[in-house]
Design an enzyme around this catalytic site. Structure first.
Site, short mmCIF file in Angstrom:
data_model
loop_
_atom_site.label_atom_id
_atom_site.label_comp_id
_atom_site.label_asym_id
_atom_site.label_seq_id
_atom_site.Cartn_x
_atom_site.Cartn_y
_atom_site.Cartn_z
N GLU A 125 0.24 -1.23 5.91
CA GLU A 125 1.31 -0.69 6.74
C GLU A 125 1.18 0.81 6.94
O GLU A 125 1.46 1.34 8.02
CB GLU A 125 2.68 -1.01 6.11
N ASP A 127 0.83 -1.21 0.00
CA ASP A 127 0.00 0.00 0.00
C ASP A 127 0.86 1.25 0.00
O ASP A 127 2.02 1.25 0.40
CB ASP A 127 -0.97 0.01 1.18
#
Length: 402
Positions: A162, A103
């Site tokens: 994350e 991400d």
């Protein structure tokens, strides 16, 4: 590269920049902001296909449920993408874990969506440094290591959340970290090759304040102002700052029309303790502040959140791992140093499991989390060679105290 054996030179010779860079550009073209589920799914498919060249099983793991307080003060489930796990030689006695994230901080509607060259070495693009370049060079390093008669077992975890705290992957990180010899995480290093040493912990909180509505002109004394109470709490939280502890009141939501005493407010804040002891002290201080403000303003408060990134301390094992990696970097002609940092990452979670971790093994770059983000292209093949060399030396010699 004077410190390498002839076998190590042969191992590293096939690593070349063009393939790693081309893959980085392809992956950076996929928007995989943490909340863009379709983009994350596309990214996961690309990663699964790419990492399938390694001799292990690739699987996609469903995210754990995560709640977030919405603008009305209700806890709502947040949808996350699936996490990728690759397991190679799971029966090996000596195993390591390598982690990264797919991400980015750029949502699908963010204007920063394409790459461009700033000069012959600096590539500006979303997620190029943080961390699609890191994922690409990790794969290249693993592929090179596998050509060396590899016997070390390893897991690769690439999560989808994350950038928002790894809440849906924290349990998976802890599960995969158990029993590992060491961990390598592919957050970007600074342009000079500087690595992150100790990190504070981090916790994100939302305090929901319920007051009592009333007419601001006719009977304001009968109301209980939730916004005022949230502001009072924000000031008290800010006053908790001291060496080793930062508290950042970031946003107050809620309120009401100007002629109404507001009965709802949500205060969002972040806390970063340097040690577990400071985290416990701060948690107690938060409870005290909430109780005092609730009583003073006659409101009800509910605290949502916790320290989800434990403070990352430096153990003897981590010192040994850094010594081994910095020696390998020196042998490759890559100067390396490390220092404490205020940021957090999955290295925090891994260190909390008692596993030595070096968490800035990715590409060199800077200005991350901004439209100025860039990576240094010449670090892609350099860091891929470092990964391969570190894994080979861990395999052949080991470095960590018993």
């Amino acid at each position: 590269m004077t410190g390498l054996t002839s076998e190590e030179r042969d191992l590293l010779a096939p690593v070349e920049r063009a393939t790693i860079l081309a893959r980085t550009l392809d992956w950076a073209a996929i928007n995989s902001g943490t909340g863009h589920i379709e983009g994350l799914a596309a990214m996961a498919r690309q990663l699964a296909e790419a990492f399938a060249v390694l001799p292990g099983e690739v699987r996609l793991v469903d995210p754990a449920p995560v709640d977030k307080v919405d603008s009305q003060g209700h806890a709502r489930e947040v949808v996350h993408g699936r996490h990728l796990v690759l397991s190679v030689r799971p029966q090996a006695q000596r195993r390591v874990i390598l982690t990264g994230h797919m991400d980015t901080v750029y949502p699908a509607d963010h204007p920063f969506q394409t790459c461009r060259w700033l000069d012959e070495n600096r590539l500006n693009g979303p997620g190029t440094a943080d961390m699609k370049g890191g994922l690409s060079l990790m794969l290249a390093g693993l592929a090179a290591y596998e050509r060396s008669g590899a016997t070390l077992g390893y897991d690769v975890l690439i999560n989808s959340d994350e950038e928002t705290g790894s809440l849906s992957s924290a349990a998976l990180i802890a599960e995969l970290a158990q029993g590992k010899l060491a961990a390598l995480t592919y957050e970007p290093a600074l342009p000079g090759g500087q690595m992150a040493r100790a990190r504070p912990g981090s916790g994100n909180y939302a305090v929901v304040v319920h007051g009592r509505a009333a007419h601001a002109g006719r009977n304001p004394e009968e109301g209980r102002n939730a916004v005022l109470a949230a502001g009072d709490l924000a000031l008290r939280l800010a006053a908790m700052r001291r060496p080793g502890l930062s508290v950042n009141p970031a946003r107050i939501e809620g309120g009401a029309p100007n002629n109404t005493v507001p009965d709802l407010a949500i205060l969002h804040f972040n806390m970063r303790p340097a040690t577990p002891e400071l985290a416990a002290e701060a948690q107690a201080d938060i409870r005290t502040a909430v109780a005092e403000v609730s009583a003073a303003h006659d409101v009800h408060m509910h605290v949502h959140g916790h320290v989800s990134r434990p403070p990352k301390a430096i153990s003897a094992g981590t010192e040994a791992l850094y010594g081994m990696v910095s020696k390998a970097a020196a042998d490759l002609g890559q100067p390396m140093s490390w220092k404490d940092t205020g940021g957090v990452c999955d290295g925090n979670n891994i260190a909390a499991c008692g596993i030595p971790v070096l968490d800035t093994m990715g590409a060199l770059g800077g200005s991350i989390h901004s439209p100025d983000e860039f990576l240094l292209a010449d670090s892609l093949d350099a860091r891929a060679r470092l990964t391969a060399l570190v894994l080979r030396r861990l395999d052949r010699h080991g470095v960590l105290p018993a």
